[in-house]
Design an enzyme around this catalytic site. Structure first.
Site, PDB file in Angstrom:
ATOM      1  N   ASP A 138      10.647  13.344  10.578  1.00  0.00           N
ATOM      2  CA  ASP A 138      10.059  13.408   9.238  1.00  0.00           C
ATOM      3  C   ASP A 138       8.552  13.636   9.331  1.00  0.00           C
ATOM      4  OD1 ASP A 138       9.966  13.414   6.510  1.00  0.00           O
ATOM      5  OD2 ASP A 138       9.973  11.239   6.292  1.00  0.00           O
ATOM      6  N   VAL A 150       5.430  -0.738   2.593  1.00  0.00           N
ATOM      7  CA  VAL A 150       4.363  -0.839   3.587  1.00  0.00           C
ATOM      8  C   VAL A 150       3.284  -1.766   3.070  1.00  0.00           C
ATOM      9  CG1 VAL A 150       2.644   0.432   4.921  1.00  0.00           C
ATOM     10  CG2 VAL A 150       4.834   1.491   4.383  1.00  0.00           C
ATOM     11  N   GLY A 200      11.521   1.346   3.464  1.00  0.00           N
ATOM     12  CA  GLY A 200      10.960   0.049   3.152  1.00  0.00           C
ATOM     13  C   GLY A 200       9.575   0.167   2.548  1.00  0.00           C
ATOM     14  N   GLY A 223       8.303   3.775   1.118  1.00  0.00           N
ATOM     15  CA  GLY A 223       8.985   4.933   1.684  1.00  0.00           C
ATOM     16  C   GLY A 223      10.478   4.732   1.666  1.00  0.00           C
ATOM     17  N   GLY A 224      11.170   5.666   2.295  1.00  0.00           N
ATOM     18  CA  GLY A 224      12.618   5.627   2.287  1.00  0.00           C
ATOM     19  C   GLY A 224      13.192   4.468   3.060  1.00  0.00           C
ATOM     20  N   ILE A 277       0.821  -1.218   0.000  1.00  0.00           N
ATOM     21  CA  ILE A 277       0.000   0.000   0.000  1.00  0.00           C
ATOM     22  C   ILE A 277       0.850   1.261   0.000  1.00  0.00           C
ATOM     23  CG2 ILE A 277      -1.930  -1.112   1.146  1.00  0.00           C
ATOM     24  CD1 ILE A 277      -1.020   0.133   3.752  1.00  0.00           C
ATOM     25  N   GLY A 278       2.146   1.123  -0.090  1.00  0.00           N
ATOM     26  CA  GLY A 278       2.991   2.309  -0.144  1.00  0.00           C
ATOM     27  C   GLY A 278       4.452   1.939   0.003  1.00  0.00           C
TER      28      GLY A 278
END
Length: 988
Positions: free
Chosen positions: A818, A712, A710, A707-708, A704-705
């Site tokens: 962040d 998700v 890993g 990021g920097g 579902i996504g």
């Protein structure tokens, strides 16, 4: 009242002392001199404390001056009794910094109220606060004989007079001093929302007159003292959001007058003592987020009075049934028992609690008949019965809950049809009925739910066509009708979904072509899954318009023809699956296809990766060459025998070396067995294999996504090499850091359940926030309407409190690093959850300096470019950007440029930039109380983005400001407040 001048204090009185005592009684001269001298000493003590404050106090304390002693009782925040002695020091929300150390409490024996809440005071609570009853007469040269017995005036009697001590919402640290037990006349003790540590003083039972006790949101540990049961007059007891352990003391049953009891978010264990049934005046009972177990005592059924309104047992390990008389008072408004092990039917009295507004029973094992367990609730706003064993049919009476915004009954054994009466729920935003045994058609009336945001009817036995009326759901963002027996074609009307993020129609009996109108779903981002149907025809080239789409699955259909070359423009695709169709021709050479695994195309007889003559994916992997079979005989002579022996020896040596490495690896894994399994030990409800199975071995389909750190899924997979290559020697420290993060307990911080290490990766498991990131909601098609001003204020306040909790309540403090809209997740009711807190810091904790910039561009504090050092003031800056973005409806980049110009000499050239002009133009301007809240948020955000980190406020201060200051800054209409005036006012 006699006027005392500074000269009188130094040389004595030249006039006869007046009678300040009771009527008909004169004060002895020595006593009068002592009183007058003491009056001056109080003034000196206050000024001394004022001068010790850092930074200097605001102008509001300018009256505190030794040149103004004659008006001591009119000083800001000071009140005196009839005898002229200071009786109140009340300075809440006055922006005081520094400590309490310089304030000599012994000089204020008649003090009844000390209130310095909502400030920036730090350091410990001074032990001298217990000296309020100790009047040091020797300092005044007064005769002990003359000041005794009947000659002692009222001024010096009843020295233990403090009734209210309010220190909440500061930065006070250290332990609660045991000397505080001397204040035996206290009725109100507020120490909440600080950073106090240690245990609750065992002598707390000395406060026999205490009515309200608030020690919440600190770092207190240890057990709740048994002597707390001596506080028999308590009305309110708040010990929530600490690290208290042990059992709930049985003495709690002595609180006969208790109205509010909040022990939530601690580490309390054991069972609820049956004595709790004696609290017959209780309104609110919060025991959620602890380690409590056993059954709920039947004695709670004694609370049949019509005042019990809120009950929360969530996130414990309770078993058995709910007491049958739990809600027999019929005044219940809020009931939450989610994430326990409750079984059996629900209390019969529940159906008669017509005042219910929120019900959370999800993730238990209730087995009630849903038709008979619930009544009609005209005020009900939110109900979640997900993941239980409820049976029976859905009642048409659910359609009478006209205020309902969330109806979640997924993961049960509900049968029968979906009642068409649900179409009357005009406020409904989330309807989740998946994973049940529902039959029949999808009612056309579902299309009348104009506010619907998420519709999930998957994993049932629904049949018939997809209703055309669903095309009226213009605010829909998530539609999942998968795993049913729906037939017919995909309606063209689905193209009306202007805000759809995810569409899943897989595992049905849908036929016909994929409508070219699907290409009009321009907002589609997370998923388009039409797999496992009987769709035919070609793949429409209009799919290329879905430029935001990340996951496309058209597998297991009867699709024909070539893959349209135009799909190469779908650069956002991270997962594509076209297997088992009838596609032909060459796969386009674009990145999205060439990087896809071979398994994404198998089962298509005529499909080739390229045109160089390679075998099509539909054929067998066996060789197709047909020739004569040749039997080859090999003769091994003596000369080759020695070579064979040497070869065997080499192989055996290699195997021995391999076994040695394997044994070392096994030992290493055994050493870190605890690390590998910690998440499952903490949760005890599922295993790693369960997660792997649930995500199809972490398939891209469930991603579902990214990021920097890993990808998700419903767990977050962090590859150790990508996350700093954490060596085995650092596993223990990493485990300690993660264990600390799993103990973070705040309603606005996403819950990290735990972690484990498998397959060279680190897996972090969080709770799932249904609405996804704030970015998707704010910038979605309905973002402006759905995120009204009230909701935006709630989100900003929640995020502020979450960051303040990480900075000032967690020990050690956690710096997020962040803070962006992407890392603010929203629950189904739009409650914010700050995610990814501290993970970057933890993963790099072994580094002596940062090798990459921490944070996201556009949200990073300016000092990072020079120092590369992350502090909590970097988080403050990021919060300011986020708050402005939420209020403006866009990133404030251009506004920051304008603001920078205003803060230079050009401010006089542009004094008329109105605050209302920077607000999101998609919404009408806020009015009334909401306008005040919005103005305060903008002002706080402007303070947070100041260039100098030391000039920015702390998050503790900001959170308190947003919660408390609702009336200070709107003395003029919203339309006339300028940005420059907002900056100026907040700085004062």
């Amino acid at each position: 009242m006699h006027v005392i001048t500074p000269s009188m204090l130094s040389v004595g009185f030249s006039v006869a002392p007046p009678a300040l005592g009771r009527v008909g009684r004169e004060i002895p001269v020595d006593a009068y001199y002592c009183l007058s001298f003491f009056f001056g000493r109080m003034a000196q003590a206050l000024v001394r404390w004022k001068n010790s404050l850092s930074p200097p106090p605001p102008l509001s304390l300018s009256s505190w001056s030794l040149t103004n002693i004659t008006h001591l009782c009119n000083w800001t925040g000071i009140a005196c009794n009839n005898g002229g002695s200071v009786s109140e020091i009340s300075l809440p929300g006055s922006r005081l910094g520094g400590t309490l150390d310089a304030l000599d409490f012994a000089l204020f024996p008649n003090l009844t109220c000390f209130n310095v809440s909502d400030n920036n005071l730090e350091g410990p609570i001074p032990s001298s606060i217990g000296n309020l009853f100790q009047l040091r007469l020797s300092e005044f040269g007064a005769s002990q004989n003359r000041l005794s017995g009947e000659l002692l005036p009222d001024f010096f009697t009843n020295w233990t007079k403090l009734v209210s001590l309010q220190l909440m919402y500061n930065f006070l640290s250290g332990q609660i001093p045991p000397e505080i037990e001397s204040l035996t006349k206290l009725r109100y003790l507020y120490l909440g929302n600080n950073s106090l540590s240690g245990s609750i003083p065992t002598g707390i039972g000395s406060f026999k007159n205490l009515l309200q006790l608030d020690l919440s949101s600190n770092n207190l540990s240890g057990q709740i003292p048994p002597k707390i049961g001596s506080l028999t007059k308590l009305n309110y007891l708040y010990l929530d959001n600490n690290s208290l352990s042990g059992f709930i003391p049985t003495g709690i049953g002595s609180f006969k007058n208790l109205l509010h009891l909040d022990l939530s978010s601690n580490n309390l264990s054991g069972q609820i003592p049956p004595e709790i049934g004696s609290l017959t005046k209780l309104n609110y009972l919060y025991l959620d987020n602890n380690l409590l177990s056993g059954t709920i005592p039947l004695e709670l059924g004694n609370l049949t009075f019509p005042s019990l309104s809120d009950v929360d047992f969530s996130e414990n390990s309770f078993t058995g049934q709910l007491p049958p008389d739990l809600c027999s008072g019929f005044a219940l408004q809020y009931l939450a028992v989610l994430k326990n092990y409750f079984i059996g039917p629900l209390p019969d009295c529940l159906k008669y609690c017509s005042g219910l507004t929120r019900v959370r029973l999800d993730n238990n094992q209730f087995t009630a008949d849903i038709m008979s367990a619930f009544g009609v609730y005209p005020n009900l706003v939110y109900v979640s019965l997900s993941n239980n064993q409820f049976v029976g049919n859905l009642s048409a009476q659910w359609g009478d809950c006209m205020n309902l915004t969330n109806l979640q009954i997924d993961g049960n054994k509900i049968s029968g049809r979906i009642p068409s009466e649900l179409g009357k729920l005009s406020q409904l935003r989330v309807l989740a009925l998946s994973s049940n045994e529902l039959t029949g058609n999808i009612p056309d009336q579902i299309g009348d739910l104009g506010e619907l945001f998420s519709l999930n009817l998957s994993s049932n036995h629904l049949a018939g066509d997809i209703p055309f009326s669903l095309g009226k759901l213009l605010k829909l963002s998530y539609l999942d009708l998968s795993e049913n027996t729906l037939s017919g074609s995909i309606p063209d009307e689905l193209a009306h979904f202007e805000n759809l993020l995810s569409l899943n129609l897989s595992n049905n009996n849908l036929s016909g072509n994929i409508p070219s109108e699907v290409g009009k779903l321009s907002t589609l981002q997370l998923l388009l899954d039409l797999s496992h149907n009987s769709l035919a025809g070609s793949i429409p080239s209009t799919l290329a318009k879905l430029t935001k789409l990340e996951n496309l699955n058209l597998s297991h259909n009867n699709l024909l023809g070539n893959i349209p070359a135009s799909l190469s423009n779908m650069e956002s695709i991270s997962s594509i699956d076209l297997l088992y169709n009838k596609l032909t021709g060459a796969v386009p050479s674009a990145r999205i296809f060439q990087q896809a695994p071979e398994s994404a195309f198998i089962g298509n007889l005529g499909l080739r990766r390229n045109t160089t003559g390679l075998s099509p994916w539909g054929r067998s992997c066996k060789s197709t060459h047909h020739g004569k079979k040749i039997l080859v005989g090999v003769s091994i002579g003596a000369s080759y025998l020695l070579l064979l022996v040497i070869l065997i020896a080499v192989i055996l040596r290699a195997l021995q070396w391999q076994n040695k490495l394997l044994n070392e690896e096994i030992k290493r894994l055994e050493r870190h067995e605890k690390f590998e399994q910690i998440i499952w030990e903490m949760l005890g409800k599922f295993t790693f294999s369960d997660i792997a199975k649930a995500t199809n071995d972490f398939s891209e389909e469930y991603c579902i996504g990214k990021g920097g750190f890993g990808s998700v899924y419903k767990a977050k997979a962090l590859n150790a090499l990508e996350s700093g290559n954490i060596p085995a020697v650092n596993f223990q420290s990493f485990e300690n850091e993660i264990r600390m993060l799993t103990e973070v307990r705040h309603r606005n911080v996403i819950k990290l359940h735990g972690f484990c290490s498998m397959r060279g990766c680190i897996f972090l498991v969080y709770e799932f926030a249904e609405r996804g990131s704030l970015t998707k909601v704010l910038y979605g098609g309905t973002g402006a309407v759905e995120l009204d001003w009230g909701t935006r204020v709630k989100i900003v306040e929640g995020v502020a409190h979450a960051i303040a909790y990480l900075h000032h309540t967690c020990s050690p403090p956690i710096v997020h690093r962040d803070i962006t809209l992407n890392n603010i997740l929203l629950e189904s009711d739009l409650e914010p959850r700050l995610s990814d807190f501290g993970i970057a810091r933890v993963l790099n904790s072994g580094s002596s300096n940062w090798t990459t910039v921490a944070g996201s561009y556009g949200y990073m504090a300016p000092e990072l470019a020079m120092t590369m050092r992350v502090t909590n003031k970097c988080d403050v800056y990021s919060f300011g950007i986020v708050a402005l973005e939420i209020m403006m409806g866009k990133h404030p980049g251009d506004f920051l440029t304008t603001l920078s110009m205003m803060q230079t000499s050009t401010i006089s050239k542009n004094p008329n930039l109105l605050l209302k002009d920077v607000l999101d133009p998609r919404l009408p301007p806020p009015t009334g109380q909401l306008a005040k809240k919005v103005v305060i948020i903008i002002m706080a955000a402007l303070a947070c983005i100041r260039t100098g980190p030391n000039s920015r406020p702390t998050m503790h201060f900001v959170a308190r400001e947003l919660s408390a200051r609702t009336q200070a800054y709107l003395s003029e209409p919203l339309g006339s407040i300028t940005i420059s005036k907002a900056i100026e006012k907040y700085s004062n």
